[in-house]
Each structure stands twice: as structure tokens, then as C-alpha cells.
Design a protein around this motif. Sequence first.
Motif, PDB file in Angstrom:
ATOM      1  N   GLU A 102       0.836  -1.206   0.000  1.00 20.78           N
ATOM      2  CA  GLU A 102       0.000   0.000   0.000  1.00 20.78           C
ATOM      3  C   GLU A 102       0.869   1.254   0.000  1.00 20.78           C
ATOM      4  OE1 GLU A 102      -3.860   1.481  -0.329  1.00 20.78           O
ATOM      5  OE2 GLU A 102      -3.109  -0.592  -0.352  1.00 20.78           O
ATOM      6  N   HIS A 103       1.968   1.227   0.734  1.00 21.23           N
ATOM      7  CA  HIS A 103       2.908   2.344   0.758  1.00 21.23           C
ATOM      8  C   HIS A 103       3.424   2.636  -0.650  1.00 21.23           C
ATOM      9  CE1 HIS A 103       6.103   4.807   2.795  1.00 21.23           C
ATOM     10  NE2 HIS A 103       6.740   4.537   1.672  1.00 21.23           N
ATOM     11  N   ASN A 104       3.818   1.583  -1.354  1.00 21.72           N
ATOM     12  CA  ASN A 104       4.336   1.758  -2.717  1.00 21.72           C
ATOM     13  C   ASN A 104       3.238   2.157  -3.686  1.00 21.72           C
ATOM     14  OD1 ASN A 104       6.939   1.048  -1.891  1.00 21.72           O
ATOM     15  ND2 ASN A 104       6.587  -1.136  -2.259  1.00 21.72           N
ATOM     16  N   LYS A 105       2.046   1.593  -3.523  1.00 25.63           N
ATOM     17  CA  LYS A 105       0.933   1.905  -4.421  1.00 25.63           C
ATOM     18  C   LYS A 105       0.540   3.373  -4.333  1.00 25.63           C
ATOM     19  CE  LYS A 105      -3.275   0.305  -3.578  1.00 25.63           C
ATOM     20  NZ  LYS A 105      -4.394  -0.668  -3.424  1.00 25.63           N
ATOM     21  N   ARG A 106       0.689   3.957  -3.161  1.00 22.56           N
ATOM     22  CA  ARG A 106       0.320   5.364  -2.974  1.00 22.56           C
ATOM     23  C   ARG A 106       1.456   6.314  -3.320  1.00 22.56           C
ATOM     24  NH1 ARG A 106      -3.871   5.815   2.125  1.00 22.56           N
ATOM     25  NH2 ARG A 106      -4.900   3.804   1.814  1.00 22.56           N
ATOM     26  N   GLY A 107       2.602   5.759  -3.708  1.00 21.20           N
ATOM     27  CA  GLY A 107       3.707   6.580  -4.191  1.00 21.20           C
ATOM     28  C   GLY A 107       4.473   7.322  -3.127  1.00 21.20           C
ATOM     29  N   PHE A 108       4.464   6.832  -1.896  1.00 20.70           N
ATOM     30  CA  PHE A 108       5.214   7.480  -0.829  1.00 20.70           C
ATOM     31  C   PHE A 108       6.699   7.163  -0.951  1.00 20.70           C
ATOM     32  CE2 PHE A 108       1.084   6.838   1.655  1.00 20.70           C
ATOM     33  CZ  PHE A 108       0.642   8.122   1.386  1.00 20.70           C
ATOM     34  N   ASP A 109       7.517   8.059  -0.413  1.00 17.56           N
ATOM     35  CA  ASP A 109       8.970   7.880  -0.428  1.00 17.56           C
ATOM     36  C   ASP A 109       9.355   6.596   0.299  1.00 17.56           C
ATOM     37  OD1 ASP A 109      11.809   8.122   0.270  1.00 17.56           O
ATOM     38  OD2 ASP A 109      11.627  10.203  -0.389  1.00 17.56           O
ATOM     39  N   GLN A 110      10.316   5.847  -0.287  1.00 24.61           N
ATOM     40  CA  GLN A 110      10.761   4.595   0.326  1.00 24.61           C
ATOM     41  C   GLN A 110      11.363   4.815   1.711  1.00 24.61           C
ATOM     42  OE1 GLN A 110      11.044   1.064  -0.291  1.00 24.61           O
ATOM     43  NE2 GLN A 110       9.234   1.623  -1.479  1.00 24.61           N
ATOM     44  N   GLY A 150     -10.103  -3.632  15.957  1.00 28.48           N
ATOM     45  CA  GLY A 150      -9.142  -3.533  14.866  1.00 28.48           C
ATOM     46  C   GLY A 150      -9.708  -4.052  13.559  1.00 28.48           C
ATOM     47  N   MET A 151     -10.452  -5.160  13.612  1.00 29.61           N
ATOM     48  CA  MET A 151     -11.052  -5.715  12.397  1.00 29.61           C
ATOM     49  C   MET A 151     -12.056  -4.738  11.789  1.00 29.61           C
ATOM     50  SD  MET A 151     -12.799  -9.475  11.826  1.00 29.61           S
ATOM     51  CE  MET A 151     -14.015  -9.281  13.144  1.00 29.61           C
ATOM     52  N   ALA A 152     -12.810  -4.041  12.637  1.00 30.43           N
ATOM     53  CA  ALA A 152     -13.778  -3.059  12.138  1.00 30.43           C
ATOM     54  C   ALA A 152     -13.067  -1.915  11.399  1.00 30.43           C
ATOM     55  CB  ALA A 152     -14.609  -2.509  13.294  1.00 30.43           C
ATOM     56  N   ILE A 153     -11.929  -1.465  11.941  1.00 34.08           N
ATOM     57  CA  ILE A 153     -11.165  -0.393  11.287  1.00 34.08           C
ATOM     58  C   ILE A 153     -10.616  -0.874   9.952  1.00 34.08           C
ATOM     59  CG2 ILE A 153      -9.147   1.106  11.474  1.00 34.08           C
ATOM     60  CD1 ILE A 153      -9.533   1.092  14.499  1.00 34.08           C
ATOM     61  N   ILE A 154     -10.110  -2.105   9.900  1.00 31.08           N
ATOM     62  CA  ILE A 154      -9.585  -2.655   8.646  1.00 31.08           C
ATOM     63  C   ILE A 154     -10.681  -2.706   7.594  1.00 31.08           C
ATOM     64  CG2 ILE A 154      -8.667  -4.742   7.553  1.00 31.08           C
ATOM     65  CD1 ILE A 154      -7.213  -5.341  10.187  1.00 31.08           C
ATOM     66  N   LEU A 155     -11.842  -3.231   7.961  1.00 31.51           N
ATOM     67  CA  LEU A 155     -12.937  -3.380   6.998  1.00 31.51           C
ATOM     68  C   LEU A 155     -13.431  -2.038   6.491  1.00 31.51           C
ATOM     69  CD1 LEU A 155     -14.955  -6.224   8.779  1.00 31.51           C
ATOM     70  CD2 LEU A 155     -13.718  -6.400   6.604  1.00 31.51           C
ATOM     71  N   SER A 156     -13.367  -1.014   7.327  1.00 33.44           N
ATOM     72  CA  SER A 156     -13.934   0.285   6.946  1.00 33.44           C
ATOM     73  C   SER A 156     -12.947   1.228   6.276  1.00 33.44           C
ATOM     74  CB  SER A 156     -14.516   0.968   8.192  1.00 33.44           C
ATOM     75  OG  SER A 156     -13.495   1.225   9.147  1.00 33.44           O
ATOM     76  N   SER A 157     -11.638   1.033   6.476  1.00 29.81           N
ATOM     77  CA  SER A 157     -10.694   2.049   5.983  1.00 29.81           C
ATOM     78  C   SER A 157      -9.554   1.506   5.115  1.00 29.81           C
ATOM     79  CB  SER A 157     -10.092   2.812   7.173  1.00 29.81           C
ATOM     80  OG  SER A 157      -9.339   1.939   8.014  1.00 29.81           O
ATOM     81  N   TRP A 158      -9.345   0.203   5.050  1.00 32.51           N
ATOM     82  CA  TRP A 158      -8.235  -0.332   4.263  1.00 32.51           C
ATOM     83  C   TRP A 158      -8.706  -0.735   2.876  1.00 32.51           C
ATOM     84  CZ3 TRP A 158      -4.185  -3.803   7.185  1.00 32.51           C
ATOM     85  CH2 TRP A 158      -3.658  -3.074   8.261  1.00 32.51           C
ATOM     86  N   SER A 159      -7.839  -0.516   1.887  1.00 33.27           N
ATOM     87  CA  SER A 159      -8.090  -1.006   0.532  1.00 33.27           C
ATOM     88  C   SER A 159      -7.355  -2.326   0.351  1.00 33.27           C
ATOM     89  CB  SER A 159      -7.633   0.024  -0.509  1.00 33.27           C
ATOM     90  OG  SER A 159      -6.243   0.274  -0.386  1.00 33.27           O
ATOM     91  N   GLU A 160      -7.751  -3.090  -0.644  1.00 31.39           N
ATOM     92  CA  GLU A 160      -7.137  -4.391  -0.881  1.00 31.39           C
ATOM     93  C   GLU A 160      -5.910  -4.253  -1.766  1.00 31.39           C
ATOM     94  OE1 GLU A 160      -6.283  -7.247   0.162  1.00 31.39           O
ATOM     95  OE2 GLU A 160      -8.312  -8.095   0.212  1.00 31.39           O
ATOM     96  N   ASN A 161      -4.903  -5.095  -1.531  1.00 27.76           N
ATOM     97  CA  ASN A 161      -3.774  -5.196  -2.454  1.00 27.76           C
ATOM     98  C   ASN A 161      -3.311  -6.641  -2.514  1.00 27.76           C
ATOM     99  OD1 ASN A 161      -1.619  -5.608  -0.399  1.00 27.76           O
ATOM    100  ND2 ASN A 161      -2.003  -3.457   0.120  1.00 27.76           N
TER     101      ASN A 161
END
Length: 462
Positions: free
Chosen positions: A152-160, A211-222
Motif C-alpha cells: 500500500e505504501h508503494n501503491k500510494r507513491g510514498f517515499d521509500q 481492529g477488524m472493524a477499522i480494517i474493513l472500513s478504511s483499508w483497501s485491498e492489495n
Amino acid sequence: MEVFYFVVFGALGLVVAALELSKTSRDRVNTSGPFNSFKNNYLVVYSLMMAGDWLQGPYVYYLYSQYGFGKKEIGQLFIAGFGSSMLFGTIVASLADKHGRKKACVTYCFTYILSCITKHSPQYKVLMLGRVLGGIATSLLFSAFESWLVAEHNKRGFDQQWLSVTFSKAVFLGNGLVAILSGLVGNVLVDTLSLGAVAPFDAASCFLAVGMAIILSSWSENYGDPSDSKDLITQFKGAAGHIASDKKIALLGAIQSLFEGSMYTFVFLWTPALSPNDEDIPHGFIFATFMLSSMLGSSLAARLLARSSLRVESYMQTVFVVSAAALFIPVATSFLVATPNVKGGGISFSGCIQLLGFCAFEACVGLFWPSLMKMRSQYIPEEARSTIMNFFRIPLNIFVCVVLYNVDAFPISLMFGMCSIFLFVASLLQRRLMLISESQKPKLHRGGSPVESEMETQPLNV
């Protein structure tokens, strides 16, 4: 001896606070607002996941003993957990590359909650099922979340370079502060409120559910490689091919197995090492001291990783040498310091020396985790990240199962000596990794344009 504990704990606390407050601009990485939001979201989730794990740890053995099981049965239950992590956990975690890392993280929460529920039953078979589920969850915890973060870090183009910020903060919070707070919460639930040994497992379920609720509501899949043409066997073969054809990945896997194997052996041995004659030692306070030492290490790692001029492969050699020396202390004290044979009492002089060495080792653990995560992000290919990371855990779990099975067969000093040797070998392998990495750096023309080395342009035979 209580004064000794407070002095050690207070000194470590002051050092950690000083390191955090004295950071200069050289020790900090300038980041962006979107990255900070992304980082904070991950840290909240990771801290909740680690709270769910840390709340259980101190009370697993105690709960089984409360149900009337002896050392042999409890040992079998522990072996089942590590064996499950090696077998079923590796397969389940490897599916994350193909079917999605977010799904794997949700599976971790669901599986661990089920494992916690089984703790309400005193039936041996139900508890064994819980250990199997817990082993699967452990493999997911130490692979799926990191794999999702890197992708996700790489997909969003953030600095390594910013990855090291997240890694060091995750270890500082998840393996340090959260561990200490979890120990205190568990102590309140079991001792202060007298809710029973199963209460920490119920609390862990609550943290995992949030934690599972936060993942389901705010994380995208990769994904790693979502191709339907690759079945699980092909995935394993591909991961094995990466390890066999790239010395850097193979060395990294060997280093991880040697260090983690020594670390888990230490977890089982530190109590009998500090109380060989059933001395009365404050287990919870010592555990908190270890976690504070780990926080010290992760805080130091954050400084080191923030400096782009300093390579992680270089300073990790020193970390492994120091950790080898720290775990050799019980061997040295067994020959040089007389141990009283009187049962009970407080911690001995030999135990005090060993405790200081164990704190040094825990500081090395705090340095190890974010540094290892950084190296894995550099060397492990994205398409098979979870699969390869769980390949590394196979020899680790075999080693821990062997140690658990034979824990009474060898003197404690011999076991610590073996761990010290493993860590020294890890330092040699780390040096080899650094030399290979240096040799494969892009070379420069006289005019300054980069030219890839011959080794880098070789395709992988997978």
C-alpha cells in the motif's frame, strides 16, 4: 532487591525519554500529510492487533495449569501452536499474496478471536483446537500486515525512506508501549478485579474486533500476484525459486531464523535462569523492564534508519554481536559466579548480572524488528512477499518445537550457549549480506550516469 529492579527500570525509562526528546532534525524524516494519515491509521490497527496478542501471552500457561494440566500436557499444547504455525499457518498466510492481504488481516482477527473463545473450555481437545487456530493467526500477524503495509505504501507513491518511520514506530508502540500496557491491563483483570485467568483472552477478543472493524472500513485491498493461473503449489515453487536464485533473500531468511529462534528460546529460558532455586522474582515487573528495553532499541533504530547515509546492513552486524554477548552471560556466570543452593529468597547476584544482559538483548530485539522489516522491503519481491516471509518461519518453528520437546534434557547454560553461537553466526551472515549488497550497487560512469552491475541485470531463474 526491589531497589535494583526500580533502578534498572527507572534508568531505562530515562534513557528512552531522553532519546525521544533529544531527536534533532537529522534524526527525523520530513513527511507529508497524506502519509502521516496513512501511517497513523496503520499504527492504530497494528497496536490493536499486538494488544490482542500481548494480552494472551502471560496467561496461556497459567490458564492451562488452572484447568489442571501438567507440564507434559501444556508442553504438547505449546508444540501444537508452533507446529500449526509452521504447517497450516504457512499455507494460509501464503494465500494472502494471491487472494488479498486485507482479507488475510481480517482472517487473522477472526481466527484469533475464535482461539480466544476456546479458552473458556477446560476440554483438552478444545484447547488443542485453540492452539492450532492461534498458530495460524501468529503466521498471519507476522506476514500479512507487513505485506499489506509495504504494498500500500508503494501503491500510494510514498517515499521509500518513509517506510522506516512506520516500521520503527510500529515496533516502538506494538512491541513496547502496548506490551507494557497489556501486561498492566491483564494484571488488573486477573488480580485486582478477580475476573479469572480467562479474562485477558476476552479483552484480547474485544481489541481484535475493534481492529477488524477499522480494517474493513478504511483499508483497501492489495495483492502480490492475483493471477488465477497460479495454484498454491506453483506459488510455493516460485517463492522457493526466488530464495534459491537470490543469495540476499536466502541470507536474510537464515538471519531471521537464527535470531528469532534464539529469541523464542530466550522467552522460555529467562524465568528458570533468573530463579534456578525458586527465588521469588517479580515476573510482571521484569517483563515490563524487558519491554522498556525493547522500546529503547526501537527508538534507537528510528534514529539510525532516519539517516540515509547509514546502511541498515552495516549496523546490524554490531547488533547481532552484542546480542550474542548478552546471551552468553548466563554461560559465563555459571562458571565465574557461585550460585547459592538455598531455596527461595530474592534474586541472586548472578541473577542481577544476567538480568542486565537480558535487558541488553531485549534492546537488540527492539533494534532488530524495524531493521529487518526495512531489509525485507528492499530484498523480497512484491509478488511473493507473504509466501517468502512464511518460508523463513518454517525452520524457526521446527527449532522452537525441538527446544520445547527437549527443554529438560540440557542445562540452561548450554541452551544459552547455543543461542549465543546462533547469533554470532547471524552476524557473519549479515556481513556476507552487506558485501553482496555492496557489490550489486549500481556503478557510475565517469560522467555520473548509472550503470547496472552484471549481477543485477541477470534475470531470476524462477
